[in-house]
Design an enzyme around this catalytic site. Structure first.
Site, PDB file in Angstrom:
ATOM      1  CB  SER A  68      37.666  43.517  45.727  1.00  0.00           C
ATOM      2  OG  SER A  68      36.350  43.582  45.228  1.00  0.00           O
ATOM      3  CB  CYS A 108      44.716  37.239  48.289  1.00  0.00           C
ATOM      4  SG  CYS A 108      44.896  35.479  48.474  1.00  0.00           S
ATOM      5  CD  GLU A 127      43.848  43.661  48.095  1.00  0.00           C
ATOM      6  OE1 GLU A 127      42.682  43.940  47.749  1.00  0.00           O
ATOM      7  OE2 GLU A 127      44.246  42.491  48.220  1.00  0.00           O
TER       8      GLU A 127
HETATM    9  P1  NAD Z   1      36.478  41.483  42.249  1.00  0.00           P
HETATM   10  O1  NAD Z   1      35.843  41.624  43.578  1.00  0.00           O
HETATM   11  O2  NAD Z   1      36.488  42.678  41.352  1.00  0.00           O
HETATM   12  O3  NAD Z   1      35.751  40.317  41.406  1.00  0.00           O
HETATM   13  C1  NAD Z   1      35.582  39.030  41.924  1.00  0.00           C
HETATM   14  C2  NAD Z   1      34.326  38.407  41.314  1.00  0.00           C
HETATM   15  O4  NAD Z   1      33.177  39.173  41.696  1.00  0.00           O
HETATM   16  C3  NAD Z   1      34.329  38.354  39.789  1.00  0.00           C
HETATM   17  O5  NAD Z   1      33.795  37.129  39.372  1.00  0.00           O
HETATM   18  C4  NAD Z   1      33.420  39.512  39.397  1.00  0.00           C
HETATM   19  O6  NAD Z   1      32.717  39.287  38.186  1.00  0.00           O
HETATM   20  C5  NAD Z   1      32.435  39.589  40.552  1.00  0.00           C
HETATM   21  N1  NAD Z   1      31.958  40.963  40.799  1.00  0.00           N
HETATM   22  C6  NAD Z   1      32.641  42.126  40.583  1.00  0.00           C
HETATM   23  N2  NAD Z   1      31.898  43.175  40.967  1.00  0.00           N
HETATM   24  C7  NAD Z   1      30.732  42.681  41.440  1.00  0.00           C
HETATM   25  C8  NAD Z   1      29.569  43.274  42.009  1.00  0.00           C
HETATM   26  N3  NAD Z   1      29.465  44.591  42.139  1.00  0.00           N
HETATM   27  N4  NAD Z   1      28.578  42.464  42.399  1.00  0.00           N
HETATM   28  C9  NAD Z   1      28.669  41.127  42.286  1.00  0.00           C
HETATM   29  N5  NAD Z   1      29.750  40.507  41.754  1.00  0.00           N
HETATM   30  C10 NAD Z   1      30.772  41.266  41.344  1.00  0.00           C
HETATM   31  O7  NAD Z   1      37.952  40.937  42.492  1.00  0.00           O
HETATM   32  P2  NAD Z   1      39.132  40.729  41.442  1.00  0.00           P
HETATM   33  O8  NAD Z   1      39.655  42.059  41.032  1.00  0.00           O
HETATM   34  O9  NAD Z   1      38.732  39.774  40.384  1.00  0.00           O
HETATM   35  O10 NAD Z   1      40.221  39.977  42.359  1.00  0.00           O
HETATM   36  C11 NAD Z   1      41.162  40.649  43.152  1.00  0.00           C
HETATM   37  C12 NAD Z   1      40.748  40.717  44.599  1.00  0.00           C
HETATM   38  O11 NAD Z   1      40.529  39.396  45.103  1.00  0.00           O
HETATM   39  C13 NAD Z   1      41.811  41.313  45.501  1.00  0.00           C
HETATM   40  O12 NAD Z   1      41.202  42.177  46.431  1.00  0.00           O
HETATM   41  C14 NAD Z   1      42.412  40.109  46.218  1.00  0.00           C
HETATM   42  O13 NAD Z   1      42.987  40.378  47.480  1.00  0.00           O
HETATM   43  C15 NAD Z   1      41.207  39.244  46.354  1.00  0.00           C
HETATM   44  N6  NAD Z   1      41.577  37.852  46.554  1.00  0.00           N
HETATM   45  C16 NAD Z   1      41.419  37.316  47.795  1.00  0.00           C
HETATM   46  C17 NAD Z   1      41.796  35.998  48.046  1.00  0.00           C
HETATM   47  C18 NAD Z   1      41.640  35.394  49.410  1.00  0.00           C
HETATM   48  O14 NAD Z   1      41.723  34.186  49.512  1.00  0.00           O
HETATM   49  N7  NAD Z   1      41.403  36.161  50.452  1.00  0.00           N
HETATM   50  C19 NAD Z   1      42.326  35.221  47.004  1.00  0.00           C
HETATM   51  C20 NAD Z   1      42.472  35.794  45.741  1.00  0.00           C
HETATM   52  C21 NAD Z   1      42.083  37.113  45.528  1.00  0.00           C
END
Ligand code: NAD
Length: 497
Positions: free
Chosen positions: A227, A282, A382
């Site tokens: 995210s 995404c 989003e």
């Molecule tokens: P997220 O940001 O909640 O988590 C992603 C990763 O970060 C996980 O491994 C999680 O454990 C870790 N994380 C979560 N909070 C954290 C923090 N405060 N500090 C450090 N690490 C932390 O995302 P999600 O819900 O797993 O995935 C969905 C998001 O990913 C959506 O916003 C989507 O658009 C994005 N996404 C982007 C792409 C791209 O290529 N641009 C591809 C796939 C998904």
């Protein structure tokens, strides 16, 4: 007994000593299918020590041997394709077809990594000055780190570690805590393919484990997908710690529909691209921009969306699965309510969706808003759910201005039968991945995944040539040899020049 997900350190799958465990649930039922640990400090230190040790021998392993590891891995992933997809479907709720796609797009990156000798080739120029040649090599960096999201638990880890390792690095992966079983299976098959001890480590957990990767000086790079707020945090903290960072973030992808497009193709494509995978992609289309007379197609699109039925992954008729968690469902439903309050027209409402036999699933039905305005929160944020917002404009120029004013720049598409309109759109649009009559233009692995603006923080993108540059350092050599030295080497030197 519930499965406890192991850590993968120094070539061994070991049970964590952690006191902190997170439940992994089936999103269609809430049944706890596994528990995942938050790795302890000792375990993180052991993973790092193993990765650092392995780097010393792995970087000396001939590139053709590293390529052969990827060939064997690719073959094994293909052999186990459906089995991995079943694991993936059971923890994400994705339909079986969609889960297979997730695995397949990852396999393609491994295929690409098997080309590593060509990808690593440097440059040469002879006679840069009289008798002096210059040439460059690409060398690995050391230990690299990766943090992945829940929505593609096979493809996104495979965007990262195969290429980093093929380049001669070792890797520490911290997968999403919401679906860790798929990446664990990927690691098992990597061992079976012959990966030497320590080239890959899998550490589980959340923020604390990510902070370890961010703050440990010996970890040279961090690849992140997730995210926007977390991507910004990772980019800021990682670069502050002088690391190389690539952080892929959220999106708001627009599809521009010109009145000269084929209506039926537009409707079919928009349905799949917007609500497929419950909108948890995404690259999903979340905004449809209807230009001129195409505005009249919205009621037919609404009817098509009403016919889309989510359901459990085992049912072949399910169009898509549940959202990943009850919190995600609640967030998406509250965004829908907000859109209604802000005055958008809710033509299809997916709230309170019920699937027979699965009363506890995180279901949200297909949702379609018409009359959306750029100042509404459903347009600005989003949603990451099966929600499509429609905006009406009068001209292609207006559509381009709208898309360019949006802070995200992951993907976009245009549907038209006019080559000049398509050319203008591809040239003027400020988005990194553009589809022409293709709704979700995800590049194949010999290109790179090139999101822009708030969808990406960094310089070098995922996979393709850019990833090889991200995971390597370039060394440029300027060399001169003195002909007089040939003669100086004595009477046995009889080479004719
Ligand atoms: P997220 O940001 O909640 O988590 C992603 C990763 O970060 C996980 O491994 C999680 O454990 C870790 N994380 C979560 N909070 C954290 C923090 N405060 N500090 C450090 N690490 C932390 O995302 P999600 O819900 O797993 O995935 C969905 C998001 O990913 C959506 O916003 C989507 O658009 C994005 N996404 C982007 C792409 C791209 O290529 N641009 C591809 C796939 C998904």
């Amino acid at each position: 007994m519930t499965t406890r997900v192991p850590l993968f350190i120094a070539g061994e799958f070991t049970q964590s000593n952690s006191q902190q465990w997170i439940d992994v649930t089936n999103p269609a039922t809430q049944e706890v299918i596994a528990q995942v640990p938050c790795a302890t400090q000792d375990e993180m230190d052991a993973a790092l020590a193993s990765a650092e040790k392995a780097f010393q021998s792995w970087k000396e392993t001939p590139v053709s041997e590293r390529a052969r590891l990827m060939m064997r891995y690719q073959a094994l992933l293909k052999e186990h394709h459906d089995e991995i997809a079943e694991i993936l479907a059971s923890e994400t709720g994705k339909t079986f077809e969609d889960a297979k796609g997730d695995v397949w797009r990852g396999i393609e990156v491994v295929e690409h990594a098997a080309n590593i000798p060509s990808l690593l080739m440097g440059e040469t120029v002879e006679n840069v000055a009289r008798g002096i040649d210059s040439y460059s090599y690409t060398q690995p960096l050391g230990v690299c780190g990766g943090v992945t999201p829940f929505n593609f638990p096979a493809m996104i880890p495979l965007w990262m570690f195969p290429l980093a390792i093929a380049c001669g690095n070792t890797f520490i992966l911290k997968p999403s805590e919401q679906d860790p079983l798929t990446p664990t299976r990927l690691a098992e098959l990597f061992v079976e393919a012959g990966a030497p001890e320590g080239v890959l480590q899998v550490l589980h957990g959340g923020k604390e484990q990510v902070d370890f990767i961010l703050d440990t000086p010996a970890i040279r790079t961090i690849s992140f997908v997730g995210s926007v707020p977390v991507a910004q945090y990772i980019y800021r903290r990682g670069t502050d710690n002088m690391k190389r960072v690539q952080a892929f973030a959220g999106a708001k992808n627009h599809c521009v529909i010109m009145p000269d497009a084929n209506k039926q193709q537009v409707i079919n494509n928009l349905v799949g691209a917007s609500v497929g995978a419950a909108g948890q992609r995404c690259m999903a289309i979340s905004v449809a921009v209807f230009v001129g007379k195409a505005k009249a197609w919205q009621s037919e699109l609404a009817e098509a969306l009403k016919g889309v039925k989510p359901g459990p992954w085992q049912d072949k008729n399910s169009a898509y699965g549940p959202l990943i968690s009850p919190q995600a469902k609640q967030r998406v439903e509250s965004m829908i309510s907000k859109g209604e309050q802000e005055g958008a027209q809710l033509l299809v409402d997916g709230r309170d969706y019920k699937v027979e036999g699965y009363p506890d699933g995180n279901w949200v039905g297909p949702t379609f808003f018409s009359g959306v305005k750029p100042n509404m929160s459903i347009y600005q944020e989003e949603i990451f759910g099966p929600v499509l917002c429609a905006i009406e404009v009068d001209t292609l120029e207006e559509a381009i201005a709208l898309v360019n004013a949006n802070p995200f720049g992951n993907g976009t598409s245009i549907f038209t039968s006019n080559g000049a309109a398509a050319r203008k759109y591809q040239h003027e649009i400020e988005v990194g991945q553009v589809g022409i009559n293709i709704p979700i233009p995800v590049p194949l692995p010999f290109f790179s995944f090139t999101g822009w603006k708030n969808s990406f923080f960094g310089d070098l993108h995922a996979y393709g040539k850019q990833a090889v540059r991200f995971y390597t350092e370039t060394k440029t050599i300027t060399a001169r040899w003195f002909e007089s030295d040939i003669e100086a080497s004595g009477p046995n030197m009889s080479i004719d020049l």
